[in-house]
Design an enzyme around this catalytic site. Structure first.
Site, PDB file in Angstrom:
ATOM      1  CG  ASN A   1       8.355  -1.865   0.467  1.00  0.00           C
ATOM      2  OD1 ASN A   1       7.790  -1.963   1.556  1.00  0.00           O
ATOM      3  ND2 ASN A   1       8.925  -0.744   0.055  1.00  0.00           N
TER       4      ASN A   1
ATOM      5  CG  ASP B   1      -0.690 -17.446   8.456  1.00  0.00           C
ATOM      6  OD1 ASP B   1       0.233 -17.689   9.261  1.00  0.00           O
ATOM      7  OD2 ASP B   1      -1.879 -17.303   8.809  1.00  0.00           O
TER       8      ASP B   1
ATOM      9  NE  ARG C   1       9.775   6.256   8.708  1.00  0.00           N
ATOM     10  CZ  ARG C   1       8.813   6.024   7.805  1.00  0.00           C
ATOM     11  NH1 ARG C   1       8.954   5.019   6.958  1.00  0.00           N
ATOM     12  NH2 ARG C   1       7.760   6.802   7.745  1.00  0.00           N
TER      13      ARG C   1
ATOM     14  N   PRO D   1       0.793  -1.224   0.000  1.00  0.00           N
ATOM     15  CG  PRO D   1      -0.097  -1.083   2.139  1.00  0.00           C
ATOM     16  CD  PRO D   1       0.559  -2.046   1.195  1.00  0.00           C
ATOM     17  CG  ASN D   2      -0.276   4.275   1.280  1.00  0.00           C
ATOM     18  OD1 ASN D   2      -1.229   4.843   0.766  1.00  0.00           O
ATOM     19  ND2 ASN D   2      -0.352   3.679   2.458  1.00  0.00           N
TER      20      ASN D   2
ATOM     21  CB  ALA E   1       1.360   0.177   6.514  1.00  0.00           C
TER      22      ALA E   1
ATOM     23  CG  HIS F   1      11.031  -2.060   4.794  1.00  0.00           C
ATOM     24  ND1 HIS F   1       9.665  -2.078   4.649  1.00  0.00           N
ATOM     25  CD2 HIS F   1      11.354  -3.172   5.490  1.00  0.00           C
ATOM     26  CE1 HIS F   1       9.181  -3.156   5.236  1.00  0.00           C
ATOM     27  NE2 HIS F   1      10.184  -3.839   5.754  1.00  0.00           N
TER      28      HIS F   1
ATOM     29  CG  HIS G   1       4.943  -2.121  10.375  1.00  0.00           C
ATOM     30  ND1 HIS G   1       6.279  -2.442  10.550  1.00  0.00           N
ATOM     31  CD2 HIS G   1       4.934  -1.130   9.434  1.00  0.00           C
ATOM     32  CE1 HIS G   1       7.019  -1.658   9.762  1.00  0.00           C
ATOM     33  NE2 HIS G   1       6.223  -0.864   9.074  1.00  0.00           N
TER      34      HIS G   1
ATOM     35  CD  GLU H   1      10.707  -7.230   6.338  1.00  0.00           C
ATOM     36  OE1 GLU H   1      11.037  -8.292   6.920  1.00  0.00           O
ATOM     37  OE2 GLU H   1      10.279  -6.227   6.935  1.00  0.00           O
TER      38      GLU H   1
ATOM     39  NE  ARG I   1       3.890   6.618   1.722  1.00  0.00           N
ATOM     40  CZ  ARG I   1       4.122   5.397   2.151  1.00  0.00           C
ATOM     41  NH1 ARG I   1       4.645   4.489   1.339  1.00  0.00           N
ATOM     42  NH2 ARG I   1       3.852   5.062   3.381  1.00  0.00           N
TER      43      ARG I   1
ATOM     44  NE  ARG J   1       6.584   4.555   9.927  1.00  0.00           N
ATOM     45  CZ  ARG J   1       5.522   4.626   9.123  1.00  0.00           C
ATOM     46  NH1 ARG J   1       5.215   3.601   8.360  1.00  0.00           N
ATOM     47  NH2 ARG J   1       4.795   5.710   9.058  1.00  0.00           N
TER      48      ARG J   1
ATOM     49  CB  SER K   1      12.241   4.455   5.375  1.00  0.00           C
ATOM     50  OG  SER K   1      11.252   3.549   5.842  1.00  0.00           O
TER      51      SER K   1
ATOM     52  CE1 TYR L   1       8.717   5.104   3.227  1.00  0.00           C
ATOM     53  CE2 TYR L   1       7.202   6.961   3.102  1.00  0.00           C
ATOM     54  CZ  TYR L   1       7.636   5.806   3.720  1.00  0.00           C
ATOM     55  OH  TYR L   1       6.976   5.336   4.831  1.00  0.00           O
TER      56      TYR L   1
HETATM   57  C1  DQA Z   1       8.108   1.112   3.997  1.00  0.00           C
HETATM   58  C2  DQA Z   1       8.176   1.302   5.519  1.00  0.00           C
HETATM   59  C3  DQA Z   1       6.813   1.057   6.148  1.00  0.00           C
HETATM   60  O1  DQA Z   1       6.877   1.276   7.552  1.00  0.00           O
HETATM   61  C4  DQA Z   1       5.786   2.017   5.575  1.00  0.00           C
HETATM   62  O2  DQA Z   1       4.519   1.744   6.101  1.00  0.00           O
HETATM   63  C5  DQA Z   1       5.769   2.018   4.096  1.00  0.00           C
HETATM   64  C6  DQA Z   1       7.041   1.991   3.377  1.00  0.00           C
HETATM   65  C7  DQA Z   1       9.446   1.477   3.321  1.00  0.00           C
HETATM   66  O3  DQA Z   1       9.649   1.068   2.198  1.00  0.00           O
HETATM   67  O4  DQA Z   1      10.254   2.211   3.901  1.00  0.00           O
HETATM   68  O5  DQA Z   1       4.730   2.142   3.472  1.00  0.00           O
HETATM   69  O6  DQA Z   1       7.834  -0.239   3.722  1.00  0.00           O
END
Ligand code: DQA
Length: 150
Positions: A82, A95, A115, A17-18, A85, A108, A88, A106, A25, A119, A110, A30
């Site tokens: 990635n 699963d 942070r 998401p996002n 959110a 990210h 978390h 995994e 953003r 997170r 950031s 980011y």
């Molecule tokens: C993220 C870190 C997450 O905590 C956050 O919710 C994101 C982006 C990152 O790529 O730094 O949406 O996954």
């Protein structure tokens, strides 16, 4: 023998998401690269490595679950995930990663540990092959390099 679509040379790059908003953003966190920019970088890198990348984004948890299953059905080499959110919060993703026989890296942009406290915990880290974070778009490239060592 032809390996067809089910070749172990495909790396799924799944974004949660996002992440469709990357570039605009919170760029101080980011960065200014859009997801399309990152996709272009990964496609070039994959070409050099003799791999294929299948890069997707969804704001919906279930799509990510379905795509993890698809990566397993397609015998992907690896998944770079990635989960945004959902990292978390998502037992469903925990699963799904546990259920499949494909290594999940995994990533990210950031460094979540630096942070907000909410997170700091990744529900996915215990079932990931490893985690790369804090390097902006480079996190993805390092993850793609890491697929060569799996
Ligand atoms: C993220 C870190 C997450 O905590 C956050 O919710 C994101 C982006 C990152 O790529 O730094 O949406 O996954």
């Amino acid at each position: 023998m032809s390996q067809g679509k089910s070749t172990r040379k495909t790396v799924f790059v799944l974004n949660g998401p996002n992440l469709n908003l990357l570039g605009m953003r919170e760029p101080e966190i980011y960065g200014y690269d859009t997801l399309d920019d990152i996709a272009g970088q990964l496609e070039d890198q994959a070409h050099e490595l003799g791999l294929e990348v299948d890069i997707r984004q969804s704001n919906h948890e279930g799509h990510l679950v379905d795509w993890l299953h698809e990566a397993a059905a397609d015998k992907a080499l690896a998944v770079i995930l990635n989960a945004g959110a959902f990292t978390h919060t998502s037992i469903a993703l925990y699963d799904a990663i546990s259920a499949i026989d494909v290594p999940v890296i995994e990533v990210h942009l950031s460094n979540p540990a630096a942070r907000e406290e909410f997170r700091h915990k990744s529900l996915l880290a215990p079932v990931a092959k490893g985690t790369i974070c804090g390097f902006g778009a480079l996190s993805y490239q390092l993850a793609l390099d890491a697929t060569q060592k799996l």
